[in-house]
Design a protein around this motif. Structure first.
Motif, PDB file in Angstrom:
ATOM      1  N   MET A   1      -9.868  89.893  29.232  1.00 20.33           N
ATOM      2  CA  MET A   1      -8.527  89.596  29.690  1.00 20.33           C
ATOM      3  C   MET A   1      -8.535  88.224  30.365  1.00 20.33           C
ATOM      4  N   ALA A   2      -7.636  87.333  29.915  1.00 19.13           N
ATOM      5  CA  ALA A   2      -7.620  85.986  30.481  1.00 19.13           C
ATOM      6  C   ALA A   2      -6.206  85.426  30.439  1.00 19.13           C
ATOM      7  N   GLU A   3      -5.952  84.438  31.320  1.00 19.83           N
ATOM      8  CA  GLU A   3      -4.653  83.780  31.397  1.00 19.83           C
ATOM      9  C   GLU A   3      -4.842  82.282  31.200  1.00 19.83           C
ATOM     10  N   TYR A   4      -3.935  81.648  30.432  1.00 17.98           N
ATOM     11  CA  TYR A   4      -3.995  80.217  30.177  1.00 17.98           C
ATOM     12  C   TYR A   4      -2.601  79.645  30.374  1.00 17.98           C
ATOM     13  N   ALA A   5      -2.481  78.684  31.304  1.00 20.03           N
ATOM     14  CA  ALA A   5      -1.194  78.051  31.568  1.00 20.03           C
ATOM     15  C   ALA A   5      -1.182  76.652  30.960  1.00 20.03           C
ATOM     16  N   PHE A   6      -0.169  76.357  30.131  1.00 23.27           N
ATOM     17  CA  PHE A   6      -0.019  75.059  29.478  1.00 23.27           C
ATOM     18  C   PHE A   6       1.418  74.584  29.646  1.00 23.27           C
ATOM     19  N   THR A   7       1.599  73.297  29.366  1.00 23.90           N
ATOM     20  CA  THR A   7       2.942  72.744  29.237  1.00 23.90           C
ATOM     21  C   THR A   7       3.150  72.356  27.778  1.00 23.90           C
ATOM     22  N   PHE A   8       4.190  72.892  27.166  1.00 29.50           N
ATOM     23  CA  PHE A   8       4.560  72.577  25.787  1.00 29.50           C
ATOM     24  C   PHE A   8       5.901  71.859  25.821  1.00 29.50           C
ATOM     25  N   GLY A   9       5.884  70.576  25.458  1.00 31.05           N
ATOM     26  CA  GLY A   9       7.087  69.787  25.640  1.00 31.05           C
ATOM     27  C   GLY A   9       7.377  69.697  27.124  1.00 31.05           C
ATOM     28  N   SER A  12       6.913  75.006  30.813  1.00 31.30           N
ATOM     29  CA  SER A  12       5.683  75.607  31.328  1.00 31.30           C
ATOM     30  C   SER A  12       5.537  77.005  30.735  1.00 31.30           C
ATOM     31  N   CYS A  13       4.366  77.268  30.155  1.00 40.66           N
ATOM     32  CA  CYS A  13       4.154  78.548  29.483  1.00 40.66           C
ATOM     33  C   CYS A  13       2.836  79.173  29.928  1.00 40.66           C
ATOM     34  N   LEU A  14       2.752  80.471  29.767  1.00 43.64           N
ATOM     35  CA  LEU A  14       1.530  81.199  30.061  1.00 43.64           C
ATOM     36  C   LEU A  14       1.152  82.029  28.846  1.00 43.64           C
ATOM     37  N   ILE A  15      -0.126  81.965  28.468  1.00 44.37           N
ATOM     38  CA  ILE A  15      -0.647  82.778  27.364  1.00 44.37           C
ATOM     39  C   ILE A  15      -1.617  83.779  27.964  1.00 44.37           C
ATOM     40  N   LYS A  16      -1.365  85.054  27.675  1.00 47.90           N
ATOM     41  CA  LYS A  16      -2.215  86.130  28.196  1.00 47.90           C
ATOM     42  C   LYS A  16      -2.954  86.757  27.027  1.00 47.90           C
ATOM     43  N   THR A  17      -4.300  86.791  27.075  1.00 49.53           N
ATOM     44  CA  THR A  17      -5.089  87.355  25.984  1.00 49.53           C
ATOM     45  C   THR A  17      -5.753  88.657  26.426  1.00 49.53           C
TER      46      THR A  17
END
Length: 262
Positions: A1-9, A12-17
């Motif tokens: 389980m992991a979280e990744y925060a990025f900026t797209f354009g 602000s977004c978060l991807i949870k795997t």
């Protein structure tokens, strides 16, 4: 389980795997995507054109992260640099969609009793009952696994796993005794006729084979064996009953001893 925060354009977004829950014998990673709002105080699941939450599946975490990033970049714009430190602590309180493998069709069923996510269930028509709470109802039923928790009287999704080819021997990793007992059960099933009771016996054995093949837990295995015993008691083939009972006893004893090992 992991979280990744990025900026797209400019978003602000978060991807949870997550490690994919094994359904139908496959495993991998699944990712959910969220828009970070209110300066990280809230998260909003990102949906597709139909309003369904976006999910991505791959065999590796790197692969699913790349898929999710590509999808968000197509939606909002190019990704800006490396992942940021996640600020959205509320991610653990967000209700996530059910963990499913979208590449396979699912059945929508009505739960007759409360079903937990991952439970083995017996599906008869449009109705589903936990395997642990019902004897095998006949050859027209299928064995499935619940993709989500379903309250009694409500509809939910179930993956059909009974259509898999059942091996003639127990899955690798079982003892020689279990292998021999399972091979004997399948051999005796081949000697049965084609009356209703014989077909039901074969269907219950196939359901047990699926549970063994997927390494279901002690509860599911015990329920599947109980279903075989139920159908065995209804068989007309008196001459075969003793053979079935001996093989099923040997298999049960070996499985019980394996469960008791540290």
């Amino acid at each position: 389980m992991a979280e990744y925060a990025f900026t797209f354009g400019a978003r602000s977004c978060l991807i949870k795997t997550y490690v994919q829950v094994e359904i139908g014998g496959e495993s991998g990673y699944i990712a959910f995507t969220f828009a970070v709002e209110n300066d990280g105080l809230s998260l909003r699941p990102i949906g597709d054109r139909d309003g369904q939450p976006l999910t991505f599946f791959a065999q590796t975490e790197e692969g699913v992260l790349a898929q999710a990033s590509e999808g968000l970049a197509h939606r909002f714009g190019p990704r800006a640099g490396a992942p940021n430190s996640p600020k959205a602590a509320s991610i653990r309180h967000v209700q996530l969609p059910a963990l499913i493998d979208d590449r396979r069709p699912a059945l929508t069923v009505l739960a007759q009793d409360t079903i937990r996510a991952g439970d083995y269930v017996v599906v008869n028509g449009h109705y589903a009952t936990p395997l642990t709470q019902t004897p095998w109802p006949g050859s027209g039923a299928i064995l499935g696994r619940a993709l989500e928790g379903i309250d009694a009287g409500h509809c939910g999704r179930v993956r059909d796993v009974s259509s898999k080819t059942i091996p003639d021997v127990a899955p690798p990793g079982r003892s020689e005794e279990a292998q021999r007992a399972w091979a004997a059960l399948k051999r005796y099933a081949g000697w049965l006729g084609h009356d209703k009771q014989s077909n039901n016996m074969r269907a219950a054995l196939d359901a047990l084979g699926v549970v063994l093949d997927q390494r279901g837990g002690p509860e599911a295995t015990a329920a599947a064996i109980a279903s075989v015993r139920w159908e065995l008691g209804r068989l007309h083939a008196v001459d075969l009953k003793k053979l079935f009972r001996n093989a099923l006893h040997d298999l049960s004893v070996d499985l019980d001893s394996a469960e008791g090992e540290p």
